[in-house]
Scaffold this motif. Structure first.
Motif, PDB file in Angstrom:
ATOM      1  N   ALA B 109       0.832  -1.207   0.000  1.00 46.44           N
ATOM      2  CA  ALA B 109       0.000   0.000   0.000  1.00 46.44           C
ATOM      3  C   ALA B 109       0.864   1.253   0.000  1.00 46.44           C
ATOM      4  CB  ALA B 109      -0.932   0.004   1.215  1.00 46.44           C
ATOM      5  N   ASP B 110       1.904   1.242   0.811  1.00 45.43           N
ATOM      6  CA  ASP B 110       2.772   2.405   0.948  1.00 45.43           C
ATOM      7  C   ASP B 110       3.628   2.612  -0.296  1.00 45.43           C
ATOM      8  OD1 ASP B 110       4.153   4.509   2.418  1.00 45.43           O
ATOM      9  OD2 ASP B 110       5.822   3.104   2.599  1.00 45.43           O
ATOM     10  N   ARG B 113       1.672   3.524  -3.457  1.00 45.17           N
ATOM     11  CA  ARG B 113       1.170   4.899  -3.367  1.00 45.17           C
ATOM     12  C   ARG B 113       2.278   5.913  -3.644  1.00 45.17           C
ATOM     13  NH1 ARG B 113      -0.038   8.452   1.479  1.00 45.17           N
ATOM     14  NH2 ARG B 113      -1.591   9.927   0.717  1.00 45.17           N
ATOM     15  N   ARG B 114       3.468   5.671  -3.090  1.00 46.19           N
ATOM     16  CA  ARG B 114       4.550   6.623  -3.331  1.00 46.19           C
ATOM     17  C   ARG B 114       4.994   6.596  -4.794  1.00 46.19           C
ATOM     18  NH1 ARG B 114       9.056   5.618  -0.470  1.00 46.19           N
ATOM     19  NH2 ARG B 114       8.414   3.627   0.386  1.00 46.19           N
ATOM     20  N   GLY B 117       2.515   8.564  -6.673  1.00 51.22           N
ATOM     21  CA  GLY B 117       2.786   9.994  -6.473  1.00 51.22           C
ATOM     22  C   GLY B 117       3.858  10.479  -7.433  1.00 51.22           C
ATOM     23  N   LEU B 120       2.332  10.562 -10.972  1.00 49.96           N
ATOM     24  CA  LEU B 120       1.407  11.674 -11.215  1.00 49.96           C
ATOM     25  C   LEU B 120       2.145  13.012 -11.257  1.00 49.96           C
ATOM     26  CD1 LEU B 120      -1.543  10.510  -8.952  1.00 49.96           C
ATOM     27  CD2 LEU B 120      -1.688  10.926 -11.418  1.00 49.96           C
ATOM     28  N   TRP B 171      -8.770   2.572  -9.376  1.00 51.22           N
ATOM     29  CA  TRP B 171      -9.639   3.720  -9.663  1.00 51.22           C
ATOM     30  C   TRP B 171     -10.158   3.618 -11.091  1.00 51.22           C
ATOM     31  CZ3 TRP B 171      -9.487   9.118  -7.300  1.00 51.22           C
ATOM     32  CH2 TRP B 171      -9.177   9.059  -5.942  1.00 51.22           C
ATOM     33  N   ILE B 176     -13.020  10.699 -10.390  1.00 55.33           N
ATOM     34  CA  ILE B 176     -13.114  12.036  -9.785  1.00 55.33           C
ATOM     35  C   ILE B 176     -14.230  12.818 -10.481  1.00 55.33           C
ATOM     36  CG2 ILE B 176     -11.892  14.191  -9.307  1.00 55.33           C
ATOM     37  CD1 ILE B 176      -9.263  12.613  -9.450  1.00 55.33           C
ATOM     38  N   LEU B 186     -15.899  12.092  -5.197  1.00 54.00           N
ATOM     39  CA  LEU B 186     -15.593  10.788  -5.780  1.00 54.00           C
ATOM     40  C   LEU B 186     -16.891  10.148  -6.254  1.00 54.00           C
ATOM     41  CD1 LEU B 186     -12.992   8.976  -5.980  1.00 54.00           C
ATOM     42  CD2 LEU B 186     -13.903   7.753  -4.004  1.00 54.00           C
ATOM     43  N   ILE B 205      -6.898  -2.679   1.306  1.00 53.88           N
ATOM     44  CA  ILE B 205      -6.323  -1.401   0.886  1.00 53.88           C
ATOM     45  C   ILE B 205      -7.330  -0.631   0.036  1.00 53.88           C
ATOM     46  CG2 ILE B 205      -4.471  -0.316  -0.444  1.00 53.88           C
ATOM     47  CD1 ILE B 205      -2.881  -3.021   0.049  1.00 53.88           C
ATOM     48  N   THR B 206      -7.655   0.579   0.461  1.00 52.16           N
ATOM     49  CA  THR B 206      -8.441   1.473  -0.386  1.00 52.16           C
ATOM     50  C   THR B 206      -7.514   2.570  -0.890  1.00 52.16           C
ATOM     51  OG1 THR B 206     -10.361   1.049   1.012  1.00 52.16           O
ATOM     52  CG2 THR B 206     -10.526   2.880  -0.539  1.00 52.16           C
ATOM     53  N   PRO B 207      -7.089   2.466  -2.154  1.00 51.80           N
ATOM     54  CA  PRO B 207      -6.064   3.379  -2.675  1.00 51.80           C
ATOM     55  C   PRO B 207      -6.563   4.822  -2.792  1.00 51.80           C
ATOM     56  CG  PRO B 207      -6.147   1.365  -3.953  1.00 51.80           C
ATOM     57  CD  PRO B 207      -7.382   1.388  -3.094  1.00 51.80           C
ATOM     58  N   THR B 208      -5.611   5.753  -2.761  1.00 42.00           N
ATOM     59  CA  THR B 208      -5.971   7.172  -2.773  1.00 42.00           C
ATOM     60  C   THR B 208      -5.653   7.855  -4.097  1.00 42.00           C
ATOM     61  OG1 THR B 208      -3.840   8.055  -2.018  1.00 42.00           O
ATOM     62  CG2 THR B 208      -5.360   7.273  -0.309  1.00 42.00           C
ATOM     63  N   LEU B 209      -5.221   7.097  -5.115  1.00 46.39           N
ATOM     64  CA  LEU B 209      -4.799   7.792  -6.339  1.00 46.39           C
ATOM     65  C   LEU B 209      -5.276   7.134  -7.627  1.00 46.39           C
ATOM     66  CD1 LEU B 209      -1.147   8.686  -5.330  1.00 46.39           C
ATOM     67  CD2 LEU B 209      -3.059  10.269  -5.617  1.00 46.39           C
TER      68      LEU B 209
END
Lengths: 364, 453
Positions: B109-110, B113-114, B117, B120, B171, B176, B186, B205-209
């Motif tokens: 997850a970490d 996500r990084r 980031g 993006l 996603w 968005i 969302l 895990i609920t991803p943020t991106l």
């Protein structure tokens, strides 16, 4: 590095929280752009540049590994801070990084890297994120005690790792064929309840010696800067006092701000956003009104606290008013000070560069 | 070779800012800081001026040690890869940014996500070099601490990568809200929660991106063992191979990878193979040998040679004369584990010592010369025209798709490659004259991510 003359008690720091579209959960409805642009690099760069140009001492970037609140999209805070590190020159960059479940070694080296890329402007808001155990695949930390303990251990590990290279560890001794002086490098040998870390760091000691560590509340140990608040300004001032007594070097007051804009009053804006700004949100001190009245409040707080951190309810609306009216008034009155290029976040908070805990006390 | 199998092939370049090892010369006056951001900025922007596909950073998890002491002869002290690449993303427009990251000491997850980031914020220029570690010594800096045997570390790596891809696919494209007037930020149901319950991962895990313009970060891999090659054939999009000096082993490796790709159900050209190499250029042919020798002697100084030979002999040899003979006595019968994080970990000391002695006797070599001969995987040396011919031959005959260049000097080591070699390659039609895309995937001419075809 921080020269002694730059270290003055009277410094009043003015910080700004730049996460998402603002403090209000529905700030995105009043943002200056469509929702899809929130995660774009252009928007991030423009926003931090606006805060830097306004003269803010530092910006914080809130974070969680799991979605929180209505805006479910978020780039990690170290990433956001790192992205602007080399294209800004004065503003301190303070990502939130949770100590619960994360790897202290990674956290420490990421923050040291940010300090190099920003030339000494890195901070760390060490926060808890206990509800994300399933995301990390970790055993949940449930009690306040466990969570506080883990936070304390993570901060201690990060600090030891930042000191694990002395400033003069890289010697480039050509005659001896030695790049490093291994006597200036140190294993940290940390053994805690949930993890142990051997060290040394892979990153040499960061430019500030120690990245500036921020924390919440009046009783946290191991931090440089305490962020406190209260339902009324008098409560916040009392909290400042309590935090000082528990040993925090600098204490800043957290407050939300909703400002009158040229076309609408703060009250009208809040009414349009709907529901109470205080609902389920962590900062209890709220200001709503004109720029001039905010200047009066901040001037009052400057008699007690070492600074403030402002949480604009809608960044795209409140930041321009802060930049145009509030910061200039504080700078003119000599309350706040615009950081100069080349100064460190530590210096701009009136903190000196700490001695290395591992350096032997002898003349070399 | 009469027929040219890949007549339209072009050379792809990456630059590997190594940050540790003796291949980076630190004793030369033009050698810069290994940690100041300016050094990294200079290398990355020079590479971008040279239309490189990628700037590549290794990963540091523990400082190297020899005989229980920190290794002090080589450069060391480097930044966290992803944080540094994100900072470089703010200063560059086109070049790909590739981070080496471990699957043993990270959580999906970490890390996913990084990497998102980075992808993006660079608008589609991220890459991930997937590596695994199996030693408990490195683990001493991390929570899991632990040792994973060779099989389990690939098992974890495979599951890790699968989970990362699910995160990047979680996603929907229009998750968005399109407008500030939409009912929620969302779109309901547009993000999937990923649940796994296996030996390696018990997560929700609920991803943020969302995804970047290139879909996923490009997946790089570097293993050469049979297991590593199968892992690459199943998952990788770029391979860093160690075959960056001699043509034949490079082509054999590339043929093997192409065969494994087809066996795995992928097109034979679904992977770019970029051997790690170094390139030494001299203006005149008469200067080539001298420059090559200079580079080798800067890389393997007397102290470094004593350290390298000491790793094999298993004891401190720093009192010896590096320009004298190898040690008179044989090492103890044991396998090498003296240098933590070194190449020869696990090999037999006496066997290596025997080979080295034979080499020294047959060619009359000193200790340092033996160290140079046995350690350096040299790469290419020549005039810009000669090297351009050779690199063009490699890609057109299927030995590689390009090269991942380790400059022997930072930050200036790419200057002559960009200023002298690239124009020669362009003249031969084997190097582009501009970036034609904006994402790393486009630079490498790769297909969409494996899960999104």
């Amino acid at each position: 590095m921080a020269s002694e003359s730059a270290v003055r008690k009277s410094l009043f720091a003015v910080g700004i929280e730049l996460d998402g579209e603002g403090y209000h959960p529905r700030a995105w409805r009043r943002a200056g752009h469509e929702p899809t642009l929130l995660l774009s690099p252009r928007r991030l760069r423009a926003q931090v540049a606006a805060a830097e140009n306004a003269g803010f001492t530092f910006a914080t970037f809130d974070d969680s590994i799991a979605p929180a609140g209505e805006i479910a999209g978020r780039i990690d805070a170290i990433g956001r801070a790192s992205f602007v590190a080399a294209t800004t020159s004065t503003i301190g960059l303070v990502p939130v990084v949770a100590t619960t479940y994360g790897e202290p070694f990674h956290i420490s080296t990421q923050l040291a890297t940010l300090d190099y890329a920003s030339r000494g402007r890195a901070g760390w808001l060490a926060a808890d994120d206990p509800d994300t155990a399933r995301t990390w695949g970790a055993a949940p930390r449930v009690t306040e005690d466990d969570i506080r303990h883990e936070r304390g251990d993570a901060i201690e590990v990060a600090r030891r790792l930042w000191d694990s290279w002395e400033d003069d560890a890289v010697v480039r001794d050509y005659a001896a064929g030695k790049f490093l002086n291994r006597d200036r490098l140190h294993h940290i040998d940390f053994i805690g309840e949930t993890f142990s870390v051997k060290g040394p760091s892979i990153v040499p000691r960061p430019p500030q010696g120690q990245v500036v560590v921020f924390g919440y509340g009046t009783e946290q140990s191991g931090i440089d800067v305490a962020l406190v608040s209260g339902a009324q300004p008098s409560d916040a001032v009392a909290a400042v006092q309590r935090a000082r007594e528990s040993g925090a070097a600098r204490v800043l007051v957290d407050l939300t701000v909703a400002l009158d804009t040229p076309t609408e009053t703060a009250a009208e804006r809040l009414a349009d956003l709907g529901s109470d700004v205080t609902t389920n949100r962590p900062v209890p001190l709220h200001f709503s009104g004109s720029a001039a009245d905010l200047v009066v409040l901040l001037t009052e707080l400057s008699a007690h606290a070492d600074g403030v951190r402002l949480h604009p309810v809608v960044l795209d609306e409140d930041l321009p008013v802060l930049a145009r009216y509030v910061l200039p008034a504080l700078l003119r009155a000599g309350i706040a000070h615009r950081p100069v290029p080349g100064s460190t976040l530590r210096a701009n908070l009136g903190l000196s560069r700490p001695a290395n805990r591992y350096a032997k006390e002898l003349t070399r | 070779m009469t027929e040219v199998p890949f007549p339209d092939a072009r050379v792809h370049f990456g630059v590997f800012f190594q940050g540790v090892n003796h291949s980076t010369v630190w004793s030369d006056p033009s050698s810069g800081s290994q940690i100041d951001f300016e050094t990294f900025r200079r290398v990355a922007t020079t590479a971008e001026r040279g239309l490189f596909d990628a700037f590549f950073l290794g990963e540091g998890l523990r400082l190297r040690e020899q005989d229980g002491q920190l290794l002090d002869t080589d450069i060391a002290g480097r930044p966290d890869a992803i944080a540094q690449l994100v900072a470089l993303a703010g200063l560059t427009d086109r070049i790909g940014l590739v981070a080496t990251q471990n699957t043993t000491y990270n959580e999906p997850a970490d890390l996913a996500r990084r990497l998102s980031g980075l992808d993006l914020l660079s608008e589609g220029r991220a890459g991930w070099n997937v590596v695994t570690t199996d030693n408990a010594w490195t683990g001493e800096n991390f929570r899991r601490g632990g040792f994973l045997d060779h099989a389990h570390r690939y098992e974890r790596a495979t599951e890790f990568l699968t989970t990362a891809r699910e995160i990047w696919d979680s996603w929907s494209d229009r998750a968005i809200a399109p407008s500030r007037r939409s009912s929620s930020w969302l779109t309901p149901g547009a993000v999937r929660t990923i649940e796994r319950d296996t030996d390696h991962f018990q997560v929700a895990i609920t991803p943020t991106l969302p995804r970047s313009p290139q879909g996923h970060p490009v997946i790089f891999q570097a293993g050469v063992s049979s297991q590593g090659r199968d892992f690459a054939a199943a998952h990788a999009e770029v391979i860093f191979s160690p075959f960056g000096t001699n043509f034949e082993p490079a082509r054999e490796f590339a043929d093997d990878i192409r065969t494994r790709l087809v066996a795995a159900g992928r097109p034979a050209d679904d992977i770019r193979i970029l051997p790690g190499t170094q390139i030494v250029l001299a203006e005149r042919e008469s200067e080539v040998e001298e420059k090559k020798r200079w580079v080798l002697e800067q890389q393997i100084t007397g102290a470094t040679a004593l350290s390298l030979v000491g790793q094999v002999w298993g004891r401190d040899l720093s009192h010896l004369d590096p320009d004298g003979p190898l040690p008179a006595e044989d090492p103890e019968q044991s396998v090498i584990s003296g240098t933590r994080g070194a190449q020869r970990d696990g090999q037999d000391r006496v066997a290596i010592a025997g080979q080295w002695r034979e080499l020294a006797e047959s060619r009359g070599l000193s200790l340092r010369q033996v160290a140079i001969e046995t350690t350096a995987r040299f790469g290419f040396a020549g005039t810009p025209g000669q090297v351009a011919d050779e690199l063009t031959r490699w890609v057109r005959h299927g030995a590689s798709d390009g090269f991942n260049i380790t400059p022997y000097l930072v930050p200036t080591g790419l200057d002559d490659i960009v200023d002298w070699l690239i124009p020669e390659l362009q003249e031969r039609g084997s190097y582009p004259t501009e970036y034609t895309g904006t994402t790393l995937r486009e630079h490498l001419r790769l297909r969409p991510p494996l899960t999104r075809r």
